[in-house]
Design an enzyme around this catalytic site. Structure first.
Site, PDB file in Angstrom:
ATOM      1  N   HIS A   7     -17.774  -8.938 -18.132  1.00  0.00           N
ATOM      2  CA  HIS A   7     -17.780  -7.744 -18.976  1.00  0.00           C
ATOM      3  C   HIS A   7     -16.969  -6.611 -18.362  1.00  0.00           C
ATOM      4  O   HIS A   7     -16.657  -6.631 -17.181  1.00  0.00           O
ATOM      5  CB  HIS A   7     -19.209  -7.248 -19.267  1.00  0.00           C
ATOM      6  N   HIS A  79     -16.621  -0.031 -14.511  1.00  0.00           N
ATOM      7  CA  HIS A  79     -16.399  -1.195 -13.643  1.00  0.00           C
ATOM      8  C   HIS A  79     -16.030  -2.428 -14.459  1.00  0.00           C
ATOM      9  O   HIS A  79     -16.210  -2.440 -15.673  1.00  0.00           O
ATOM     10  CB  HIS A  79     -17.621  -1.486 -12.752  1.00  0.00           C
ATOM     11  N   GLU A 130     -17.844  -5.537 -10.005  1.00  0.00           N
ATOM     12  CA  GLU A 130     -19.146  -6.195  -9.946  1.00  0.00           C
ATOM     13  C   GLU A 130     -18.901  -7.696  -9.930  1.00  0.00           C
ATOM     14  O   GLU A 130     -18.037  -8.194 -10.654  1.00  0.00           O
ATOM     15  CB  GLU A 130     -19.976  -5.820 -11.196  1.00  0.00           C
TER      16      GLU A 130
HETATM   17 CO    CO Z   1     -21.971  -4.446 -15.170  1.00  0.00          CO
END
Ligand code: CO
Length: 134
Positions: A7, A79, A130
């Protein structure tokens, strides 16, 4: 090591308003808000087929996205999340390469119930990264 893009996360000051934009203006299906107190955020996800968009709103005192929103009050890209097969092996490889892992270096449980880690943006072209175990 690097798997697919899980994502892209966007920090927002008002999760309900941002969800309405994605749902009503963009015609997307938005999940129900999910509070993640351990991460200091409330999140929703929008599945766009080849990846997801995560909208993040601050939750509680000292949210890690509060400073970001102070600088970008209307919100912004926060992020990117990449999948890895083995998060501990990925962490060890990255640390050996000199990359900085945020926090105490141990994975936390992320929004999908899987282990996640964050990597220092200064080591990755100014972008917070991440990692999520697939
Ligand atoms: Co995230």
């Amino acid at each position: 090591m690097l798997g697919r893009l899980n994502h892209v996360a966007i920090a927002v000051p008002d999760l309900a308003a941002a969800s309405a934009v994605y749902r009503d203006t963009l015609g997307a299906r938005v999940t129900e808000p999910q509070a993640l107190p351990e991460h200091g955020v409330t999140v929703v996800f929008i599945d766009v087929g080849n990846t997801k968009i995560e909208l993040l709103e601050p939750l509680g005192e000292g949210s890690p996205i509060a400073a970001f929103l102070a600088k970008s009050p209307s919100g912004g890209m926060h992020h990117v999340c990449y999948e890895v097969d083995d998060i501990l092996a990925a962490r060890d490889h990255l640390k050996a390469s000199g990359a900085r892992v945020l926090g105490d270096g141990n994975p936390k449980t992320g929004a999908h119930g899987k282990p996640v880690l964050f990597l220092h943006p200064k080591d990755f072209q100014g972008t917070l990264v991440e990692l999520e175990q697939a």
